[in-house]
Design a protein around this motif. Sequence first.
Motif, PDB file in Angstrom:
ATOM      1  N   ALA A   1       2.546   3.724 -10.705  1.00 48.83           N
ATOM      2  CA  ALA A   1       1.972   4.024  -9.384  1.00 48.83           C
ATOM      3  C   ALA A   1       1.129   5.299  -9.418  1.00 48.83           C
ATOM      4  O   ALA A   1       0.351   5.549  -8.509  1.00 48.83           O
ATOM      5  CB  ALA A   1       3.082   4.165  -8.350  1.00 48.83           C
TER       6      ALA A   1
ATOM      7  N   GLN B   1       0.587   5.413   0.425  1.00 53.71           N
ATOM      8  CA  GLN B   1      -0.227   6.570   0.787  1.00 53.71           C
ATOM      9  C   GLN B   1       0.529   7.804   0.337  1.00 53.71           C
ATOM     10  O   GLN B   1       1.672   8.032   0.730  1.00 53.71           O
ATOM     11  CB  GLN B   1      -0.496   6.615   2.287  1.00 53.71           C
TER      12      GLN B   1
ATOM     13  N   GLU C   1       0.835  -1.192   0.000  1.00 47.05           N
ATOM     14  CA  GLU C   1       0.000   0.000   0.000  1.00 47.05           C
ATOM     15  C   GLU C   1       0.877   1.252   0.000  1.00 47.05           C
ATOM     16  O   GLU C   1       1.836   1.342   0.760  1.00 47.05           O
ATOM     17  CB  GLU C   1      -0.913   0.013   1.231  1.00 47.05           C
TER      18      GLU C   1
ATOM     19  N   ILE D   1      -4.412  10.087  -1.176  1.00 50.00           N
ATOM     20  CA  ILE D   1      -4.547   8.942  -2.077  1.00 50.00           C
ATOM     21  C   ILE D   1      -3.917   7.713  -1.443  1.00 50.00           C
ATOM     22  O   ILE D   1      -2.803   7.759  -0.933  1.00 50.00           O
ATOM     23  CB  ILE D   1      -3.878   9.222  -3.436  1.00 50.00           C
ATOM     24  N   SER D   2      -4.653   6.605  -1.489  1.00 52.13           N
ATOM     25  CA  SER D   2      -4.138   5.332  -1.000  1.00 52.13           C
ATOM     26  C   SER D   2      -4.412   4.287  -2.069  1.00 52.13           C
ATOM     27  O   SER D   2      -5.539   4.156  -2.538  1.00 52.13           O
ATOM     28  CB  SER D   2      -4.830   4.959   0.313  1.00 52.13           C
ATOM     29  N   ARG D   3      -3.366   3.564  -2.462  1.00 51.48           N
ATOM     30  CA  ARG D   3      -3.529   2.508  -3.465  1.00 51.48           C
ATOM     31  C   ARG D   3      -2.432   1.473  -3.326  1.00 51.48           C
ATOM     32  O   ARG D   3      -1.386   1.758  -2.747  1.00 51.48           O
ATOM     33  CB  ARG D   3      -3.528   3.085  -4.879  1.00 51.48           C
ATOM     34  N   THR D   4      -2.702   0.298  -3.861  1.00 50.04           N
ATOM     35  CA  THR D   4      -1.698  -0.762  -3.872  1.00 50.04           C
ATOM     36  C   THR D   4      -0.855  -0.603  -5.126  1.00 50.04           C
ATOM     37  O   THR D   4      -1.393  -0.455  -6.229  1.00 50.04           O
ATOM     38  CB  THR D   4      -2.368  -2.146  -3.839  1.00 50.04           C
ATOM     39  N   ILE D   5       0.459  -0.626  -4.925  1.00 49.94           N
ATOM     40  CA  ILE D   5       1.383  -0.508  -6.052  1.00 49.94           C
ATOM     41  C   ILE D   5       2.348  -1.682  -6.058  1.00 49.94           C
ATOM     42  O   ILE D   5       2.555  -2.329  -5.040  1.00 49.94           O
ATOM     43  CB  ILE D   5       2.182   0.817  -6.009  1.00 49.94           C
TER      44      ILE D   5
END
Length: 154
Positions: free
Chosen positions: A121, A93, A91, A97-101
């Motif tokens: 990303a 942050q 993850e 914005i929070s996302r899996t990269i």
Amino acid sequence: MIGWREWVCLPQLGLPAVKAKVDTGARTSAIHARDIRRVKRDGGQDWVEFTVQPIQRDSTIERRCEAQLLDIRRVTDSGGHASDRFFIATELQLGSISRTIEMTLSQRDDMLFRMLLGRTAMVPGIQVDPSLSFTLGRVSARLLYAEPPAGVES
């Protein structure tokens, strides 16, 4: 809109702050990792354990991290040198914005930044203005990594 360098958080790795160079020319993100060990866990799944020194020019602060191994892929660096690297997913942050990269584990001893934020990303929705820096704010990373004094519980 982000600048050419930003503070990011990698909570699944226990890294509250890493200064990342934003690099739209790099496809994949990379983090400086050393002492990388491939291990078997949870019924034979491949994991990697590795050490990160999250603050540039400070080798005294280290964090031992672990993540499930996604793949091993051949990566060509900006100098044209190809090598096989471990890929993990974690993850990211970046401000709100929070996302899996996906990111590679890479020896970045010679590099000023401990992390490179690649273009995959940033998709979708993140634009880069190379004239800006730290658009999401500055962080006191040394304070975030400071360990409580002996005998004090956190």
